[in-house]
Write a protein that holds these residues in place. Sequence first.
Motif, mmCIF file in Angstrom:
data_model
loop_
_atom_site.group_PDB
_atom_site.id
_atom_site.type_symbol
_atom_site.label_atom_id
_atom_site.label_comp_id
_atom_site.label_asym_id
_atom_site.label_seq_id
_atom_site.Cartn_x
_atom_site.Cartn_y
_atom_site.Cartn_z
ATOM 1 N N LEU A 64 -30.087 58.784 -10.981
ATOM 2 C CA LEU A 64 -28.809 58.750 -11.221
ATOM 3 C C LEU A 64 -28.037 57.343 -11.855
ATOM 4 C CD1 LEU A 64 -29.241 59.555 -6.774
ATOM 5 C CD2 LEU A 64 -28.825 61.270 -8.892
ATOM 6 N N THR A 65 -26.290 57.522 -12.055
ATOM 7 C CA THR A 65 -25.571 56.855 -12.539
ATOM 8 C C THR A 65 -24.459 57.004 -12.206
ATOM 9 O OG1 THR A 65 -24.988 58.318 -14.469
ATOM 10 C CG2 THR A 65 -27.097 56.753 -14.870
ATOM 11 N N GLN A 66 -23.996 56.730 -12.366
ATOM 12 C CA GLN A 66 -22.391 56.920 -12.041
ATOM 13 C C GLN A 66 -21.556 58.228 -12.379
ATOM 14 O OE1 GLN A 66 -19.503 53.299 -12.228
ATOM 15 N NE2 GLN A 66 -18.450 53.462 -11.049
ATOM 16 N N LYS A 67 -22.162 58.222 -13.422
ATOM 17 C CA LYS A 67 -21.332 59.533 -13.849
ATOM 18 C C LYS A 67 -21.893 61.014 -13.330
ATOM 19 C CE LYS A 67 -19.997 57.119 -19.045
ATOM 20 N NZ LYS A 67 -20.104 56.839 -20.074
ATOM 21 N N ASN A 68 -23.725 60.574 -13.412
ATOM 22 C CA ASN A 68 -23.945 62.387 -13.011
ATOM 23 C C ASN A 68 -24.389 61.804 -11.549
ATOM 24 O OD1 ASN A 68 -26.238 60.434 -12.291
ATOM 25 N ND2 ASN A 68 -27.254 61.265 -13.723
ATOM 26 N N ALA A 69 -23.888 61.078 -10.168
ATOM 27 C CA ALA A 69 -23.898 60.960 -9.104
ATOM 28 C C ALA A 69 -22.935 62.108 -8.269
ATOM 29 C CB ALA A 69 -23.977 59.633 -8.529
ATOM 30 N N GLN A 70 -21.651 62.374 -9.209
ATOM 31 C CA GLN A 70 -20.731 62.705 -8.111
ATOM 32 C C GLN A 70 -21.624 64.406 -7.765
ATOM 33 O OE1 GLN A 70 -17.728 61.832 -8.501
ATOM 34 N NE2 GLN A 70 -17.075 63.349 -6.975
ATOM 35 N N THR A 90 -33.880 46.864 -5.733
ATOM 36 C CA THR A 90 -34.126 47.691 -5.425
ATOM 37 C C THR A 90 -34.212 48.843 -5.311
ATOM 38 O OG1 THR A 90 -35.977 45.910 -4.471
ATOM 39 C CG2 THR A 90 -36.461 48.061 -3.806
ATOM 40 N N THR A 91 -32.808 49.324 -4.648
ATOM 41 C CA THR A 91 -32.014 50.041 -4.864
ATOM 42 C C THR A 91 -31.909 50.789 -6.159
ATOM 43 O OG1 THR A 91 -31.033 49.722 -2.735
ATOM 44 C CG2 THR A 91 -30.702 51.658 -4.428
ATOM 45 N N TRP A 92 -31.540 49.574 -6.514
ATOM 46 C CA TRP A 92 -31.133 50.195 -8.532
ATOM 47 C C TRP A 92 -32.238 50.758 -9.206
ATOM 48 C CZ3 TRP A 92 -25.919 49.785 -10.133
ATOM 49 C CH2 TRP A 92 -25.712 49.522 -11.899
ATOM 50 N N THR A 93 -33.271 50.157 -8.886
ATOM 51 C CA THR A 93 -34.559 50.493 -9.900
ATOM 52 C C THR A 93 -35.231 51.902 -9.495
ATOM 53 O OG1 THR A 93 -35.205 48.246 -9.688
ATOM 54 C CG2 THR A 93 -36.814 50.127 -10.708
ATOM 55 N N ALA A 94 -35.340 52.406 -7.562
ATOM 56 C CA ALA A 94 -35.230 53.384 -6.817
ATOM 57 C C ALA A 94 -34.543 54.310 -7.952
ATOM 58 C CB ALA A 94 -35.625 53.105 -5.974
ATOM 59 N N LEU A 95 -33.353 54.434 -7.416
ATOM 60 C CA LEU A 95 -32.119 55.861 -7.653
ATOM 61 C C LEU A 95 -31.528 55.622 -9.073
ATOM 62 C CD1 LEU A 95 -30.549 54.924 -4.318
ATOM 63 C CD2 LEU A 95 -31.765 57.147 -4.627
ATOM 64 N N CYS A 96 -31.909 54.786 -8.853
ATOM 65 C CA CYS A 96 -30.834 54.711 -10.871
ATOM 66 C C CYS A 96 -32.158 54.759 -11.939
ATOM 67 C CB CYS A 96 -30.543 53.598 -11.132
ATOM 68 S SG CYS A 96 -28.720 53.479 -9.409
ATOM 69 N N ALA A 113 -28.520 51.631 0.345
ATOM 70 C CA ALA A 113 -28.357 52.640 -0.787
ATOM 71 C C ALA A 113 -27.399 54.093 0.026
ATOM 72 C CB ALA A 113 -29.321 52.976 -0.536
ATOM 73 N N ILE A 114 -26.879 53.545 0.619
ATOM 74 C CA ILE A 114 -26.376 54.907 1.867
ATOM 75 C C ILE A 114 -24.354 54.258 0.732
ATOM 76 C CG2 ILE A 114 -24.587 55.658 3.902
ATOM 77 C CD1 ILE A 114 -27.393 55.338 5.005
ATOM 78 N N GLN A 115 -24.398 53.018 1.289
ATOM 79 C CA GLN A 115 -22.735 53.062 -0.238
ATOM 80 C C GLN A 115 -22.966 52.994 -1.832
ATOM 81 O OE1 GLN A 115 -20.316 48.790 1.951
ATOM 82 N NE2 GLN A 115 -22.992 48.365 2.088
ATOM 83 N N LEU A 116 -23.855 53.009 -2.139
ATOM 84 C CA LEU A 116 -24.388 52.892 -3.574
ATOM 85 C C LEU A 116 -23.856 54.229 -3.713
ATOM 86 C CD1 LEU A 116 -24.375 51.507 -6.095
ATOM 87 C CD2 LEU A 116 -27.170 51.764 -6.032
ATOM 88 N N MET A 117 -24.770 55.325 -3.232
ATOM 89 C CA MET A 117 -24.421 56.466 -3.529
ATOM 90 C C MET A 117 -23.154 57.179 -3.342
ATOM 91 S SD MET A 117 -26.986 57.558 -4.840
ATOM 92 C CE MET A 117 -26.703 55.837 -6.548
ATOM 93 N N LYS A 118 -22.748 56.847 -1.852
ATOM 94 C CA LYS A 118 -20.979 57.051 -1.729
ATOM 95 C C LYS A 118 -19.900 56.682 -2.745
ATOM 96 C CE LYS A 118 -20.347 59.683 0.517
ATOM 97 N NZ LYS A 118 -20.373 61.003 0.329
ATOM 98 N N ALA A 119 -20.249 55.112 -3.247
ATOM 99 C CA ALA A 119 -19.168 54.881 -4.146
ATOM 100 C C ALA A 119 -19.472 55.692 -5.268
ATOM 101 C CB ALA A 119 -19.395 52.878 -4.551
ATOM 102 N N TRP A 120 -20.769 56.548 -6.026
ATOM 103 C CA TRP A 120 -20.707 57.223 -7.193
ATOM 104 C C TRP A 120 -20.467 58.072 -6.784
ATOM 105 C CZ3 TRP A 120 -25.278 54.370 -9.378
ATOM 106 C CH2 TRP A 120 -25.519 53.113 -10.023
ATOM 107 N N GLY A 121 -20.178 58.747 -5.543
ATOM 108 C CA GLY A 121 -19.553 60.300 -5.422
ATOM 109 C C GLY A 121 -20.663 61.102 -4.252
ATOM 110 N N ALA A 122 -21.987 60.623 -3.984
ATOM 111 C CA ALA A 122 -22.795 62.142 -3.883
ATOM 112 C C ALA A 122 -22.601 62.379 -2.643
ATOM 113 C CB ALA A 122 -24.324 61.137 -4.240
ATOM 114 N N GLU A 123 -23.762 63.140 -1.928
ATOM 115 C CA GLU A 123 -23.635 63.664 -1.305
ATOM 116 C C GLU A 123 -24.867 63.167 -0.368
ATOM 117 O OE1 GLU A 123 -25.127 67.838 1.364
ATOM 118 O OE2 GLU A 123 -23.348 67.706 -0.185
ATOM 119 N N VAL A 124 -24.440 62.186 0.817
ATOM 120 C CA VAL A 124 -25.991 61.650 1.354
ATOM 121 C C VAL A 124 -26.090 61.932 2.453
ATOM 122 C CG1 VAL A 124 -26.621 59.225 2.107
ATOM 123 C CG2 VAL A 124 -25.444 59.411 0.502
ATOM 124 N N THR A 125 -27.423 62.440 2.852
ATOM 125 C CA THR A 125 -28.515 62.324 3.938
ATOM 126 C C THR A 125 -29.304 61.341 4.549
ATOM 127 O OG1 THR A 125 -27.993 64.870 4.040
ATOM 128 C CG2 THR A 125 -29.943 64.106 5.238
#
Length: 387
Positions: A187-193, A176-182, A210-222
Motif C-alpha cells: 500500500l502507498t499513498q497513491k494506491n491506498a484510496q 513496524t506498520t510501514w513495513t507491514a502495510l507498505c 495503522a488506522i490513522q495512516l490508512m485513513k490519511a491515505w483514503g482507505a476503508e478501514v475495518t
Amino acid sequence: MKTNVRLCHLLLRRRFCTKSAPKVKTRMGKQMGAWQICQYGGNEELTQTTAARAPSIQKPTDLLIEIHAASVNPIDTLMRGGYGKTMLNMLRQGLWNQAGGTEFPLILGRDFSGVVMETGKDVTRYKPGDEVWGAIAAQRQGTHAQYCIVGQSEISHKPKSLSHVEAASLPYVAVTTWTALCQVGGLTQKNAQNQRVLIHGGSGGLGTFAIQLMKAWGAEVTTTCSTDAVGLVQSLGADVVIDYKTQDVQSELQRISGFDVILDPIGGKIPTFSTDLLKSWRNSKYVTLVTPVLSNTDKFGIPLGLFTSATSFGTNIIKGISNGRSYRWALFIPNGNALGQIAKLVDDGKIEPVIDKVFTFDQLPDAFQKVEGKHGRGKTVISIKDS
C-alpha cells in the motif's frame, strides 16, 4: 537464610555484570542514568543505575542522542525475558565486535525522541542541537537511558508540532506498520484510496497508528477491539468496528469479507480464518507480525531455527495462496525515510499520537508491568529528560 541467599544472588549478578560488560568506548569518560538487566527474567531484573557507561560514536554514520522521552513496547517485555537472544546476539557480535562476549548489562527500549549531541564524520543530514525521533535496531543498546547511539538511517527530524513525550510514542509502531502495510502489503499513498483494509486489534499502539495512516491515505478501514475502545477507534476514523466482547468476530468479518489487505499483530486463532476474508483475484494480502523466526532460533539454534521457520512459512504460503490471495510475514525494520514521511503527516494534522499513560524515568518497571497487562489504549511513554 533467605536474606543471605538473596544477597549472594545480588552480589553474583553485580560481579557478572561488571566483568562481562561489552567493551565500548565511553563518551569523554561520562556516565549516564539507565535501566539495565544483567540476566533475562521478569521485572525483578530491571535495575536502575546512574553510573552506566555513556556510549560514544564508533561509526562515521552514527549519532549520539540525548534522549528526552522513550516508550515501552510489547517487544521490550519479551526481550527482557530473553526473546530473540540467539539471533540478536549473533548480530551484536558484529555490531560490538565482541565475539564470545555477553550482551549484559543490556539496556532495553527501541524508540525515542531527543536531541542530537554529536555526529560521525559522514553524517550529513543532522547537526548537534537538532530534534530527532527514531526506532533503532534491536541489536543495539536501547533507549531506556539518558543517551543512545543511532545510525542516521534509523531517524528523522521530529515533527515540529509534537513534544518529545508525544513524539516518543510513535516511531516503533509507525515503522513496524510501514513495513507491514507498505513494504510487504504494497500500500502507498497513491494506491491506498478506497482499498479495504482490516486491522486486528485496533486500540493498541500499533493499531491506533495503522488506522490513522490508512485513513490519511483514503482507505476503508475495518478493525476489532473491546467495548471500551470502540469510541477511540471510531474517533481515529475506523469505518467499521467489531466489538469482540459483544460480537462474534469471525462471523461478523465473514459477513463483510472482501479485504485487499489484512494486518494481524495478534496471532492466535486469527490466521485460521483471516485468509478466507481476502478478495479473490485481486492480489490481496494477509500480513502477520507474529512470526516464529526468533522463537525458533532461540529453541533450535540459528541454522535449524531458520530452516524450521522457512518450512513453516512455506506451508502457510501454500495454505494461504488461492485465487490471488497471499500470506506474508513482516518484521520491524528501522526506517528513517518512512519516519520523515510520517512526520509530515503528523505536522499536517493527519496523524496524532495516542498515549495511554506517561511514566517518569524512575517508574519504568511500572510501565513494563502496564504493557505486560495488555489491553492498552495507545502507547505507554517514559519521560526521561524532565524526570
